[in-house]
Design a protein around this motif. Structure first.
Motif, PDB file in Angstrom:
ATOM      1  N   ALA A   1       2.946   1.608  -3.433  1.00  0.00           N
ATOM      2  CA  ALA A   1       2.021   1.642  -4.581  1.00  0.00           C
ATOM      3  C   ALA A   1       1.793   3.501  -4.677  1.00  0.00           C
ATOM      4  O   ALA A   1       1.389   3.801  -5.462  1.00  0.00           O
ATOM      5  N   ARG A   2       1.796   3.989  -3.561  1.00  0.00           N
ATOM      6  CA  ARG A   2       1.511   5.505  -3.497  1.00  0.00           C
ATOM      7  C   ARG A   2       2.851   6.291  -3.559  1.00  0.00           C
ATOM      8  O   ARG A   2       2.765   7.500  -3.499  1.00  0.00           O
TER       9      ARG A   2
ATOM     10  N   THR B   1       0.943  -1.246  -0.038  1.00  0.00           N
ATOM     11  CA  THR B   1      -0.124   0.072  -0.104  1.00  0.00           C
ATOM     12  C   THR B   1       0.871   1.435  -0.065  1.00  0.00           C
ATOM     13  O   THR B   1       0.523   1.988  -0.695  1.00  0.00           O
ATOM     14  N   ARG B   2       1.879   1.238   0.777  1.00  0.00           N
ATOM     15  CA  ARG B   2       2.767   2.435   0.922  1.00  0.00           C
ATOM     16  C   ARG B   2       3.468   2.672  -0.330  1.00  0.00           C
ATOM     17  O   ARG B   2       3.566   3.865  -1.060  1.00  0.00           O
TER      18      ARG B   2
ATOM     19  N   THR C   1      -3.688  12.998   0.070  1.00  0.00           N
ATOM     20  CA  THR C   1      -4.285  11.762  -0.638  1.00  0.00           C
ATOM     21  C   THR C   1      -5.395  11.274   0.038  1.00  0.00           C
ATOM     22  O   THR C   1      -5.473  10.751   1.228  1.00  0.00           O
TER      23      THR C   1
ATOM     24  N   VAL D   1      -2.009  11.367   4.371  1.00  0.00           N
ATOM     25  CA  VAL D   1      -2.777  10.234   3.648  1.00  0.00           C
ATOM     26  C   VAL D   1      -4.017  10.014   4.468  1.00  0.00           C
ATOM     27  O   VAL D   1      -4.032   9.702   5.613  1.00  0.00           O
TER      28      VAL D   1
ATOM     29  N   LEU E   1       0.409   1.581   6.180  1.00  0.00           N
ATOM     30  CA  LEU E   1       0.638   2.992   6.167  1.00  0.00           C
ATOM     31  C   LEU E   1       1.180   3.807   7.515  1.00  0.00           C
ATOM     32  O   LEU E   1       1.987   4.247   7.548  1.00  0.00           O
TER      33      LEU E   1
ATOM     34  N   TYR F   1       5.144  11.473   5.563  1.00  0.00           N
ATOM     35  CA  TYR F   1       3.812  11.635   5.569  1.00  0.00           C
ATOM     36  C   TYR F   1       3.249  11.458   6.857  1.00  0.00           C
ATOM     37  O   TYR F   1       3.950  10.809   7.677  1.00  0.00           O
TER      38      TYR F   1
ATOM     39  N   LEU G   1       5.014   6.670  -1.167  1.00  0.00           N
ATOM     40  CA  LEU G   1       5.142   7.275  -0.013  1.00  0.00           C
ATOM     41  C   LEU G   1       6.587   6.661   0.888  1.00  0.00           C
ATOM     42  O   LEU G   1       6.764   5.745   0.812  1.00  0.00           O
TER      43      LEU G   1
ATOM     44  N   LEU H   1      -8.272   8.282   0.397  1.00  0.00           N
ATOM     45  CA  LEU H   1      -8.477   7.048  -0.104  1.00  0.00           C
ATOM     46  C   LEU H   1      -9.759   6.236   0.436  1.00  0.00           C
ATOM     47  O   LEU H   1     -10.292   6.982   1.378  1.00  0.00           O
TER      48      LEU H   1
END
Length: 368
Positions: free
Chosen positions: A195-196, A192-193, A264, A237, A277, A203, A198, A266
Protein backbone atom coordinates in the motif's frame (compact mmCIF):
# COMPACT_ATOMS: atom_id res chain seq x y z
CA UNK A 1 -6.02 -34.74 37.68
CA UNK A 2 -9.72 -34.47 38.42
CA UNK A 3 -10.13 -30.73 38.03
CA UNK A 4 -9.17 -27.92 35.72
CA UNK A 5 -6.51 -25.75 37.28
CA UNK A 6 -6.86 -21.98 37.05
CA UNK A 7 -3.86 -20.40 35.31
CA UNK A 8 -3.56 -16.61 35.33
CA UNK A 9 -1.67 -15.33 32.27
CA UNK A 10 -0.48 -11.78 32.92
CA UNK A 11 -0.34 -9.22 30.12
CA UNK A 12 0.56 -5.60 30.61
CA UNK A 13 2.34 -4.06 27.62
CA UNK A 14 2.08 -4.83 23.92
CA UNK A 15 4.98 -7.37 23.76
CA UNK A 16 3.25 -9.47 26.42
CA UNK A 17 0.46 -10.27 23.99
CA UNK A 18 2.98 -11.77 21.58
CA UNK A 19 4.44 -13.94 24.34
CA UNK A 20 1.23 -14.94 26.06
CA UNK A 21 -0.89 -15.25 22.90
CA UNK A 22 0.60 -18.53 21.57
CA UNK A 23 0.51 -20.06 25.06
CA UNK A 24 -3.13 -19.11 25.59
CA UNK A 25 -4.07 -20.79 22.33
CA UNK A 26 -2.51 -24.06 23.52
CA UNK A 27 -3.91 -23.92 27.05
CA UNK A 28 -7.47 -23.03 26.03
CA UNK A 29 -7.82 -26.43 24.32
CA UNK A 30 -6.39 -28.41 27.24
CA UNK A 31 -8.71 -30.40 29.49
CA UNK A 32 -6.58 -29.94 32.60
CA UNK A 33 -6.53 -26.16 32.96
CA UNK A 34 -8.57 -23.00 32.60
CA UNK A 35 -6.38 -20.10 31.37
CA UNK A 36 -7.42 -16.60 32.40
CA UNK A 37 -6.03 -13.46 30.81
CA UNK A 38 -5.30 -10.74 33.34
CA UNK A 39 -4.53 -7.36 31.76
CA UNK A 40 -2.65 -5.01 34.07
CA UNK A 41 -3.28 -2.10 31.70
CA UNK A 42 0.32 -0.85 31.78
CA UNK A 43 0.51 -0.17 28.01
CA UNK A 44 0.42 3.42 26.77
CA UNK A 45 -2.32 2.97 24.18
CA UNK A 46 -5.21 0.72 25.25
CA UNK A 47 -6.41 0.46 21.65
CA UNK A 48 -3.26 -1.40 20.65
CA UNK A 49 -3.91 -4.23 23.08
CA UNK A 50 -7.18 -4.96 21.27
CA UNK A 51 -5.24 -5.13 17.99
CA UNK A 52 -3.05 -7.88 19.42
CA UNK A 53 -6.02 -9.71 20.95
CA UNK A 54 -7.61 -9.80 17.50
CA UNK A 55 -4.39 -10.88 15.80
CA UNK A 56 -3.92 -13.87 18.13
CA UNK A 57 -7.56 -14.77 18.55
CA UNK A 58 -7.58 -13.91 22.26
CA UNK A 59 -10.73 -13.16 24.24
CA UNK A 60 -11.36 -10.02 26.22
CA UNK A 61 -9.35 -10.18 29.46
CA UNK A 62 -10.95 -12.11 32.28
CA UNK A 63 -9.76 -9.29 34.53
CA UNK A 64 -8.56 -5.77 33.73
CA UNK A 65 -6.61 -4.05 36.48
CA UNK A 66 -6.56 -0.70 34.67
CA UNK A 67 -3.32 0.60 36.18
CA UNK A 68 -2.38 2.84 33.23
CA UNK A 69 0.81 4.79 32.69
CA UNK A 70 2.90 6.38 35.42
CA UNK A 71 6.31 6.16 37.01
CA UNK A 72 7.90 2.75 37.52
CA UNK A 73 7.05 2.93 41.23
CA UNK A 74 3.44 3.92 40.54
CA UNK A 75 2.91 1.12 38.03
CA UNK A 76 4.62 -1.51 40.17
CA UNK A 77 2.67 -0.53 43.29
CA UNK A 78 -0.62 -0.14 41.41
CA UNK A 79 -0.47 -3.61 39.86
CA UNK A 80 0.66 -5.17 43.14
CA UNK A 81 -2.31 -3.74 45.05
CA UNK A 82 -4.89 -4.48 42.36
CA UNK A 83 -3.71 -8.00 41.58
CA UNK A 84 -3.32 -8.98 45.22
CA UNK A 85 -6.92 -7.95 45.84
CA UNK A 86 -8.05 -10.09 42.92
CA UNK A 87 -6.03 -13.10 44.05
CA UNK A 88 -7.46 -12.91 47.56
CA UNK A 89 -10.98 -13.10 46.11
CA UNK A 90 -10.33 -15.65 43.36
CA UNK A 91 -6.84 -17.16 43.60
CA UNK A 92 -5.32 -18.99 40.63
CA UNK A 93 -3.41 -22.23 40.99
CA UNK A 94 -0.48 -20.79 39.01
CA UNK A 95 0.55 -17.35 37.81
CA UNK A 96 2.42 -17.04 34.50
CA UNK A 97 4.30 -13.79 33.94
CA UNK A 98 6.29 -12.91 30.83
CA UNK A 99 9.16 -10.62 29.96
CA UNK A 100 10.36 -7.75 32.10
CA UNK A 101 7.69 -5.05 32.45
CA UNK A 102 6.72 -3.63 35.84
CA UNK A 103 3.61 -5.80 36.07
CA UNK A 104 5.80 -8.90 35.66
CA UNK A 105 7.57 -8.16 38.92
CA UNK A 106 4.41 -7.00 40.69
CA UNK A 107 2.48 -10.19 39.96
CA UNK A 108 5.47 -12.34 40.89
CA UNK A 109 5.56 -10.50 44.24
CA UNK A 110 1.86 -11.18 44.76
CA UNK A 111 2.38 -14.88 44.07
CA UNK A 112 5.33 -15.11 46.44
CA UNK A 113 3.45 -13.25 49.16
CA UNK A 114 0.28 -15.35 48.89
CA UNK A 115 1.98 -18.69 48.34
CA UNK A 116 0.85 -19.07 44.71
CA UNK A 117 3.33 -20.70 42.34
CA UNK A 118 4.77 -18.37 39.68
CA UNK A 119 6.29 -19.29 36.32
CA UNK A 120 8.40 -16.77 34.39
CA UNK A 121 8.29 -17.03 30.61
CA UNK A 122 11.43 -15.57 28.99
CA UNK A 123 13.48 -15.99 32.15
CA UNK A 124 17.23 -15.56 32.49
CA UNK A 125 17.75 -12.69 30.06
CA UNK A 126 20.39 -10.25 31.30
CA UNK A 127 21.92 -7.08 29.91
CA UNK A 128 24.21 -6.53 32.90
CA UNK A 129 22.99 -2.94 33.08
CA UNK A 130 21.25 -2.33 36.42
CA UNK A 131 20.39 1.23 35.31
CA UNK A 132 17.61 -0.29 33.23
CA UNK A 133 14.41 -0.81 35.25
CA UNK A 134 13.73 -3.86 33.10
CA UNK A 135 16.95 -5.47 34.31
CA UNK A 136 15.87 -5.10 37.94
CA UNK A 137 12.49 -6.58 37.05
CA UNK A 138 14.16 -9.59 35.37
CA UNK A 139 16.53 -10.36 38.22
CA UNK A 140 13.95 -10.05 40.99
CA UNK A 141 11.24 -11.96 39.09
CA UNK A 142 13.64 -14.85 38.51
CA UNK A 143 14.46 -14.98 42.21
CA UNK A 144 10.76 -15.12 43.12
CA UNK A 145 9.46 -17.54 40.50
CA UNK A 146 9.14 -21.26 41.13
CA UNK A 147 9.62 -22.19 37.48
CA UNK A 148 11.88 -20.41 34.99
CA UNK A 149 11.27 -20.97 31.27
CA UNK A 150 14.30 -19.74 29.33
CA UNK A 151 14.65 -19.03 25.59
CA UNK A 152 18.29 -20.08 25.16
CA UNK A 153 21.29 -21.69 26.84
CA UNK A 154 22.93 -18.38 27.75
CA UNK A 155 19.87 -17.57 29.87
CA UNK A 156 20.29 -20.89 31.69
CA UNK A 157 23.90 -19.96 32.42
CA UNK A 158 22.86 -16.56 33.80
CA UNK A 159 20.44 -18.19 36.22
CA UNK A 160 22.92 -20.82 37.41
CA UNK A 161 25.50 -18.09 37.97
CA UNK A 162 22.98 -16.29 40.20
CA UNK A 163 22.50 -19.39 42.33
CA UNK A 164 19.16 -20.57 40.94
CA UNK A 165 18.57 -24.27 41.56
CA UNK A 166 18.83 -26.28 38.30
CA UNK A 167 15.46 -27.98 38.88
CA UNK A 168 13.72 -24.58 38.59
CA UNK A 169 15.20 -23.95 35.11
CA UNK A 170 13.78 -25.29 31.84
CA UNK A 171 15.00 -24.20 28.41
CA UNK A 172 11.87 -24.15 26.25
CA UNK A 173 12.88 -21.88 23.36
CA UNK A 174 11.73 -18.51 22.13
CA UNK A 175 7.98 -18.00 22.20
CA UNK A 176 8.26 -14.86 20.07
CA UNK A 177 9.03 -17.18 17.17
CA UNK A 178 5.81 -19.07 17.90
CA UNK A 179 3.95 -15.77 17.54
CA UNK A 180 5.60 -15.07 14.21
CA UNK A 181 5.01 -18.54 12.77
CA UNK A 182 1.44 -18.52 14.02
CA UNK A 183 0.81 -15.35 12.05
CA UNK A 184 3.20 -15.92 9.13
CA UNK A 185 0.45 -16.47 6.56
CA UNK A 186 -1.37 -13.30 7.53
CA UNK A 187 1.90 -11.37 7.69
CA UNK A 188 2.97 -12.40 4.19
CA UNK A 189 -0.49 -11.66 2.78
CA UNK A 190 -0.81 -8.29 4.51
CA UNK A 191 -0.86 -5.24 2.24
CA UNK A 192 0.93 -2.72 4.46
CA UNK A 193 4.14 -2.77 2.41
CA UNK A 194 2.41 -2.79 -0.96
CA UNK A 195 0.00 0.00 0.00
CA UNK A 196 2.96 2.31 0.53
CA UNK A 197 4.77 1.29 -2.64
CA UNK A 198 7.72 -0.17 -0.75
CA UNK A 199 10.02 -2.47 -2.68
CA UNK A 200 11.61 -5.40 -0.91
CA UNK A 201 15.10 -4.58 0.32
CA UNK A 202 14.78 -0.90 -0.63
CA UNK A 203 13.95 0.61 2.77
CA UNK A 204 14.65 0.25 6.48
CA UNK A 205 12.24 0.12 9.42
CA UNK A 206 12.77 2.31 12.49
CA UNK A 207 11.36 1.88 16.01
CA UNK A 208 12.33 4.05 18.98
CA UNK A 209 10.85 4.28 22.45
CA UNK A 210 13.52 3.76 25.14
CA UNK A 211 13.87 6.64 27.62
CA UNK A 212 17.63 6.63 27.04
CA UNK A 213 16.99 7.56 23.40
CA UNK A 214 13.87 9.71 23.44
CA UNK A 215 13.71 11.47 26.81
CA UNK A 216 16.96 13.43 26.60
CA UNK A 217 16.50 16.37 24.17
CA UNK A 218 20.12 16.37 22.99
CA UNK A 219 20.13 12.63 22.31
CA UNK A 220 16.78 12.80 20.54
CA UNK A 221 17.91 15.70 18.36
CA UNK A 222 21.09 13.85 17.40
CA UNK A 223 19.05 10.77 16.51
CA UNK A 224 16.65 12.78 14.36
CA UNK A 225 19.50 14.38 12.43
CA UNK A 226 21.16 10.99 11.95
CA UNK A 227 17.94 9.43 10.70
CA UNK A 228 17.54 12.27 8.22
CA UNK A 229 21.08 11.69 6.97
CA UNK A 230 20.44 7.93 6.62
CA UNK A 231 17.19 8.63 4.76
CA UNK A 232 19.10 10.65 2.16
CA UNK A 233 20.43 7.28 0.93
CA UNK A 234 17.80 4.76 2.01
CA UNK A 235 14.10 5.45 2.69
CA UNK A 236 12.98 4.92 6.27
CA UNK A 237 9.57 3.78 7.51
CA UNK A 238 9.00 4.85 11.10
CA UNK A 239 5.92 3.70 13.08
CA UNK A 240 6.04 6.24 15.91
CA UNK A 241 5.43 5.05 19.47
CA UNK A 242 3.09 7.38 21.43
CA UNK A 243 5.86 8.17 23.93
CA UNK A 244 8.27 9.04 21.12
CA UNK A 245 5.72 11.14 19.26
CA UNK A 246 5.10 13.17 22.40
CA UNK A 247 8.80 13.84 22.93
CA UNK A 248 9.36 14.70 19.26
CA UNK A 249 6.48 17.17 19.40
CA UNK A 250 7.67 18.78 22.62
CA UNK A 251 11.16 19.25 21.18
CA UNK A 252 9.75 20.53 17.87
CA UNK A 253 11.46 17.70 15.98
CA UNK A 254 8.40 15.95 14.57
CA UNK A 255 8.03 18.45 11.73
CA UNK A 256 11.69 17.89 10.82
CA UNK A 257 10.96 14.22 10.18
CA UNK A 258 7.69 14.95 8.37
CA UNK A 259 9.48 17.32 6.01
CA UNK A 260 12.12 14.80 4.92
CA UNK A 261 11.22 13.18 1.61
CA UNK A 262 12.86 9.88 2.55
CA UNK A 263 11.02 9.33 5.85
CA UNK A 264 7.51 7.92 6.16
CA UNK A 265 5.95 8.36 9.59
CA UNK A 266 3.17 5.97 10.56
CA UNK A 267 0.83 5.50 13.47
CA UNK A 268 1.74 2.54 15.72
CA UNK A 269 1.01 -0.69 13.88
CA UNK A 270 -0.45 -4.01 14.87
CA UNK A 271 1.83 -7.02 14.89
CA UNK A 272 0.81 -8.31 11.46
CA UNK A 273 1.27 -4.98 9.68
CA UNK A 274 4.55 -4.27 11.46
CA UNK A 275 6.05 -7.66 10.63
CA UNK A 276 4.94 -7.25 7.00
CA UNK A 277 7.19 -4.18 6.93
CA UNK A 278 10.04 -6.02 8.66
CA UNK A 279 9.88 -8.96 6.25
CA UNK A 280 10.62 -6.72 3.29
CA UNK A 281 13.14 -4.43 4.98
CA UNK A 282 16.80 -4.19 4.12
CA UNK A 283 17.46 -3.52 7.81
CA UNK A 284 15.81 -2.59 11.09
CA UNK A 285 16.96 0.26 13.31
CA UNK A 286 15.55 -0.20 16.80
CA UNK A 287 15.93 0.08 20.54
CA UNK A 288 13.33 -2.61 21.17
CA UNK A 289 13.94 -6.09 22.50
CA UNK A 290 11.75 -8.52 20.61
CA UNK A 291 12.63 -7.35 17.12
CA UNK A 292 16.27 -8.24 17.80
CA UNK A 293 15.11 -11.85 18.03
CA UNK A 294 12.77 -11.77 15.06
CA UNK A 295 15.42 -10.30 12.78
CA UNK A 296 17.90 -12.93 13.96
CA UNK A 297 15.37 -15.63 13.09
CA UNK A 298 14.71 -14.06 9.68
CA UNK A 299 18.33 -13.19 8.84
CA UNK A 300 17.61 -9.45 8.53
CA UNK A 301 20.32 -7.00 9.72
CA UNK A 302 19.36 -5.23 12.95
CA UNK A 303 21.09 -2.16 14.35
CA UNK A 304 20.15 -1.76 18.01
CA UNK A 305 20.55 1.73 19.44
CA UNK A 306 21.63 0.63 22.89
CA UNK A 307 24.93 0.00 24.65
CA UNK A 308 23.80 -3.37 26.00
CA UNK A 309 21.26 -6.07 25.23
CA UNK A 310 19.56 -8.69 27.35
CA UNK A 311 19.58 -10.88 24.22
CA UNK A 312 23.32 -11.35 23.58
CA UNK A 313 22.63 -14.55 21.66
CA UNK A 314 21.35 -12.31 18.83
CA UNK A 315 24.83 -10.75 18.68
CA UNK A 316 26.65 -14.08 18.80
CA UNK A 317 24.50 -16.15 16.46
CA UNK A 318 22.30 -13.63 14.74
CA UNK A 319 22.27 -10.49 12.65
CA UNK A 320 22.11 -7.98 15.50
CA UNK A 321 24.66 -5.24 16.25
CA UNK A 322 24.75 -2.73 19.09
CA UNK A 323 25.33 0.78 17.79
CA UNK A 324 25.39 4.32 19.14
CA UNK A 325 23.76 7.24 17.31
CA UNK A 326 27.13 8.55 16.17
CA UNK A 327 27.92 5.31 14.36
CA UNK A 328 24.51 4.68 12.85
CA UNK A 329 25.05 6.44 9.53
CA UNK A 330 28.32 4.66 8.74
CA UNK A 331 26.89 1.32 9.91
CA UNK A 332 23.98 1.69 7.49
CA UNK A 333 26.36 2.39 4.60
CA UNK A 334 28.31 -0.79 5.38
CA UNK A 335 25.16 -2.86 5.65
CA UNK A 336 24.96 -6.23 3.94
CA UNK A 337 22.22 -8.76 4.33
CA UNK A 338 23.55 -11.87 6.03
CA UNK A 339 22.17 -14.99 7.61
CA UNK A 340 24.20 -15.12 10.81
CA UNK A 341 24.59 -18.69 12.09
CA UNK A 342 20.92 -19.54 11.81
CA UNK A 343 18.33 -19.58 14.57
CA UNK A 344 19.43 -20.77 18.03
CA UNK A 345 18.18 -24.19 19.20
CA UNK A 346 14.45 -24.43 19.99
CA UNK A 347 13.62 -21.24 18.09
CA UNK A 348 11.29 -23.38 16.02
CA UNK A 349 7.73 -22.18 16.63
CA UNK A 350 7.00 -25.00 19.11
CA UNK A 351 7.80 -23.27 22.38
CA UNK A 352 4.18 -22.88 23.55
CA UNK A 353 3.48 -26.66 23.52
CA UNK A 354 6.72 -27.23 25.46
CA UNK A 355 5.70 -24.61 28.03
CA UNK A 356 2.24 -26.16 28.39
CA UNK A 357 3.74 -29.63 28.85
CA UNK A 358 6.12 -28.28 31.49
CA UNK A 359 3.28 -26.59 33.37
CA UNK A 360 1.18 -29.76 33.28
CA UNK A 361 4.07 -31.82 34.70
CA UNK A 362 4.42 -29.45 37.62
CA UNK A 363 0.69 -29.41 38.28
CA UNK A 364 0.62 -33.22 38.29
CA UNK A 365 3.48 -33.30 40.82
CA UNK A 366 1.63 -30.88 43.10
CA UNK A 367 -1.68 -32.74 42.72
CA UNK A 368 -0.04 -36.03 43.63
Amino acid sequence: MNRRFKIDLIVAARPNYMKIGPLYRVLRDADWCRPRLVDAGQHYDPELSSVFREAFGLPEPHAALGVGSGSHAEQTAGVLLAYEARCRCDPPDWIVVAGDVNATLSCALVGARLGISVAHLEAGLRSGDRRMPEEINRVLTDQLASLLWTPSEDADENLRREGIAPQRIECVGNIMIDAFELMRGRIEADGTRAARGLREGAYAVVTLHRPSNVDDPATLRRLVETLCAVADDLPLVFPVHPRTRQQLTVEKLYTRLVAHHGITLLEPLGYVAFMNLVLGARAVITDSGGVQEETTYLGIPCLTLRDSTERPITLIKGTNRLIDPAGLESAMRELARRDGQGAPPLWDGRTAPRVAASLRRHLVQIAE
